[in-house]
Scaffold this active site. Structure first.
Site, PDB file in Angstrom:
ATOM      1  N   THR A 168       0.861  -1.194   0.000  1.00 36.56           N
ATOM      2  CA  THR A 168       0.000   0.000   0.000  1.00 36.56           C
ATOM      3  C   THR A 168       0.896   1.243   0.000  1.00 36.56           C
ATOM      4  O   THR A 168       1.372   1.670  -1.031  1.00 36.56           O
ATOM      5  CB  THR A 168      -0.983  -0.008   1.183  1.00 36.56           C
ATOM      6  OG1 THR A 168      -0.272  -0.211   2.408  1.00 36.56           O
ATOM      7  CG2 THR A 168      -2.032  -1.093   1.005  1.00 36.56           C
ATOM      8  N   LYS A 190       4.242  -6.755   3.933  1.00 36.29           N
ATOM      9  CA  LYS A 190       3.992  -5.345   3.674  1.00 36.29           C
ATOM     10  C   LYS A 190       3.694  -4.662   5.007  1.00 36.29           C
ATOM     11  O   LYS A 190       3.258  -5.284   5.968  1.00 36.29           O
ATOM     12  CB  LYS A 190       2.829  -5.133   2.695  1.00 36.29           C
ATOM     13  CG  LYS A 190       1.454  -5.565   3.166  1.00 36.29           C
ATOM     14  CD  LYS A 190       0.696  -4.640   4.082  1.00 36.29           C
ATOM     15  CE  LYS A 190       0.562  -3.250   3.495  1.00 36.29           C
ATOM     16  NZ  LYS A 190      -0.192  -2.376   4.482  1.00 36.29           N
ATOM     17  N   THR A 201       0.526  -3.090  11.447  1.00 39.25           N
ATOM     18  CA  THR A 201      -0.286  -2.979  10.242  1.00 39.25           C
ATOM     19  C   THR A 201       0.431  -3.683   9.160  1.00 39.25           C
ATOM     20  O   THR A 201       1.116  -3.076   8.380  1.00 39.25           O
ATOM     21  CB  THR A 201      -0.434  -1.571   9.786  1.00 39.25           C
ATOM     22  OG1 THR A 201      -1.695  -1.192  10.113  1.00 39.25           O
ATOM     23  CG2 THR A 201      -0.450  -1.371   8.338  1.00 39.25           C
ATOM     24  N   GLU A 275       5.824   5.123   7.464  1.00 42.52           N
ATOM     25  CA  GLU A 275       5.452   6.232   6.600  1.00 42.52           C
ATOM     26  C   GLU A 275       6.291   7.482   6.898  1.00 42.52           C
ATOM     27  O   GLU A 275       6.155   8.099   7.944  1.00 42.52           O
ATOM     28  CB  GLU A 275       3.965   6.515   6.748  1.00 42.52           C
ATOM     29  CG  GLU A 275       3.133   5.383   6.169  1.00 42.52           C
ATOM     30  CD  GLU A 275       1.675   5.444   6.519  1.00 42.52           C
ATOM     31  OE1 GLU A 275       0.879   4.858   5.767  1.00 42.52           O
ATOM     32  OE2 GLU A 275       1.318   6.045   7.534  1.00 42.52           O
ATOM     33  N   ASN A 382      -0.350  10.939   6.139  1.00 41.08           N
ATOM     34  CA  ASN A 382      -1.562  10.589   6.869  1.00 41.08           C
ATOM     35  C   ASN A 382      -2.590  11.722   6.875  1.00 41.08           C
ATOM     36  O   ASN A 382      -3.787  11.471   7.032  1.00 41.08           O
ATOM     37  CB  ASN A 382      -1.195  10.165   8.292  1.00 41.08           C
ATOM     38  CG  ASN A 382      -0.629   8.773   8.294  1.00 41.08           C
ATOM     39  OD1 ASN A 382      -1.344   7.790   8.178  1.00 41.08           O
ATOM     40  ND2 ASN A 382       0.700   8.672   8.372  1.00 41.08           N
ATOM     41  N   THR A 387      -7.677  11.895   0.801  1.00 40.97           N
ATOM     42  CA  THR A 387      -8.025  13.069  -0.004  1.00 40.97           C
ATOM     43  C   THR A 387      -7.031  13.302  -1.130  1.00 40.97           C
ATOM     44  O   THR A 387      -7.201  14.220  -1.912  1.00 40.97           O
ATOM     45  CB  THR A 387      -8.092  14.325   0.874  1.00 40.97           C
ATOM     46  OG1 THR A 387      -6.832  14.496   1.559  1.00 40.97           O
ATOM     47  CG2 THR A 387      -9.196  14.207   1.895  1.00 40.97           C
TER      48      THR A 387
END
Length: 387
Positions: A168, A190, A201, A275, A382, A387
Site C-alpha cells: 500500500t 507489507k 499494520t 510512513e 496521513n 483526499t
C-alpha cells in the site's frame, strides 16, 4: 537499514550460518503465486494476489490482529479457516474491508469462495487478507475479476508479483527466498503505518518445504521476537495477518533461528519503511522491577513523539527519554532519572540504526522495542490519506 545489499541488512539480525539467498521471485518448492490489477490502486498497479500450496498435505499457522474492531477478512479467517491446514491465501491491497458491516463480511467470504473455486479447493483451507483504507465498501465484483486473473497467472516464480500486489504506502517490497540446511523458505510482507506492538499494520506470508512439527508454536515464538516488538505510530491495525505454510517435502527441519531471523528482518524493514521514516531506533530498558514494567517503559519511550522527533533530528536530548520513562511509571516510587542512566549518544550519530539504553535500577528485568523516527512525511502522508 545498515548492512550490505543482501536480505539480512540490520545489525540486530543474526541469521544462522550457511544461508544462501535466492531470487525472491522463486517461491519455496510446492508453492505458486499470481497477481492482477482490479482498480483498487491507481496507475495500473497490481492489487490482488493469490498464493497456493500444491501439496495436498500442509501444516500451517495463522496469527491475526487482536484489535477488537477487526476487519472482515480477519473475522472470516477466525470463523471459517482450518487454521492448521491452510492451502491458499487471497489478498487485496487498497481496501481494508474494515468497518464495512455485514456486506463487508459477505464480500470477504466471496473472495475466499472464488479463490477456492478457481484453485479446486475447499473454502475452509483458503485464508483471506485485505489492507488499505478503512470504512470504504469493497468493489467486490472488480476484486473477484482480479482473483480470476491472478489464478490464471499462477507460477512458481510468482514471489515478486505477489509481494508487489500486497503493498500500500510501502516505499519498497519486503521479500526473500533463502536456502539453508536442505530447506527453502520464501516470504513476502507489507507494512508502513498503523504499526504498534501486539502485531502491526502488516501482512506477512511465509512458505517452506521444511518439516515444522508445531507450526503454531514456531510462528508464535518468531513473532514474539519480531513483529510483536516494533512500533511506528502506536496504532494497532484492524487487519494484521501472519501466515506460515510448511509442506515438509524436503524431509528436513527448519534450521534453528532461521524463521526468527527472517521475521525480524522483515519486521525491521517495516519499521524502516514506516510512513516517512528515515531512521530506526532500538530502545533497551534494563533494571526494571518486572518484565511487564520493562515492557511498559520501553514502549512508552518508543512511542513518544518527542523521542521519535529527536531520533529524526539526531538530537541527543536524553531528557525526553527520562520523561517518557517517568510517565510510564506514574504513581511509582522512583528516584530521579539522570543522564548517567541513559545511553543516548547514537541519537546524534549519522547511522540509520540507533541504540538507546535506559537503566532503572529497580530490579533485574529487561525489554526492548524497535521504533521509527517521526518526520514531516508522516504528517503529510496521513493528513492526505483519503483526499
Amino acid at each position: 537499514m545498515s548492512g550490505g545489499d543482501g536480505f539480512f541488512k540490520s545489525r540486530w539480525v543474526r541469521p544462522p550460518a550457511g544461508v544462501e539467498e535466492l531470487d525472491p521471485a522463486q517461491l519455496a518448492p510446492g508453492f505458486r503465486a499470481g497477481a492482477a490489477h482490479c482498480g483498487l490502486k491507481g496507475g495500473g498497479k497490481t492489487d490482488v494476489g493469490l498464493l497456493v500450496c500444491d501439496a495436498e498435505e500442509v501444516s500451517s499457522a495463522i496469527l491475526l490482529t487482536r484489535n477488537a474492531s477487526a476487519a472482515a477478512p480477519v473475522r472470516v479467517c477466525r470463523k471459517r479457516c482450518e487454521q492448521g491446514g491452510i492451502r491458499a491465501a487471497v489478498v487485496n491491497a487498497g481496501n481494508a474491508n474494515a468497518e464495512t458491516g455485514e456486506q463487508g463480511y459477505a464480500d470477504a467470504v466471496a473472495m475466499c469462495d472464488r479463490a477456492a473455486e478457481r484453485l479446486g479447493l475447499r473454502p475452509g483451507v483458503v485464508a483471506v487478507a485485505e489492507t488499505g483504507v478503512i470504512g470504504v465498501p469493497l468493489p467486490v465484483d472488480a476484486v473477484l475479476g482480479g482473483i480470476d486473473e491472478a489464478a490464471a497467472a499462477l507460477t512458481e516464480i510468482g514471489g515478486t508479483a505477489f509481494s508487489d500486489a500486497i503493498l500500500t504506502t510501502d516505499r519498497w517490497p519486503k521479500r526473500c527466498t533463502l536456502r539453508a540446511g536442505g530447506v527453502t523458505v520464501s516470504a513476502q510482507a507489507k507494512g508502513g503505518g498503523m504499526i504498534q506492538p501486539n502485531m502491526a499494520t502488516m501482512l506477512c506470508f511465509v512458505q517452506t518445504d521444511a518439516i515444522v512439527a508445531d507450526p503454531d508454536a514456531a510462528l508464535r515464538a518468531a513473532n514474539d521476537a519480531s513483529f510483536e516488538r516494533i512500533t511506528v505510530d502506536g496504532q494497532m491495525s484492524t487487519n494484521d495477518t501472519l501466515l506460515l505454510q510448511a509442506t515438509g517435502t524436503s524431509g528436513a527441519s527448519l534450521p534453528e533461528g532461521l524463521l526468527e531471523a527472517i521475521l525480524l528482518q522483515l519486521a525491521l524493514e517495516v519499521v524502516a519503511d514506516g510512513e516517512g521514516s528515515s531512521r530506526v531506533g532500538r530502545v533497551q530498558v534494563d533494571g526494571a522491577a518486572s518484565a511487564a514494567e520493562a515492557e511498559r517503559v520501553a514502549r512508552a519511550i518508543a512511542n513518544s513523539p518527542l523521542v521519535k522527533t529527536a531520533l529524526f533530528g539526531r538530537d541527543p536530548n536524553w531528557g525526553r527519554i527520562a520523561q517518557a520513562a517517568g510517565q510510564a511509571l506514574a504513581g511509582e516510587d522512583l528516584e530521579e532519572i539522570g543522564g548517567e542512566s541513559i545511553d543516548n549518544a547514537e541519537l546524534a550519530a549519522e547511522t540509520a540504526e540507533a541504540e538507546i539504553g535506559l537503566r532503572l535500577d529497580r530490579g533485574e528485568h529487561s525489554a526492548h522495542v524497535w521504533f521509527s523516527d517521526l518526520g514531516y512525511e508522516y504528517v503529510r502522508i496521513n493528513a492526505e490519506y483519503t483526499t
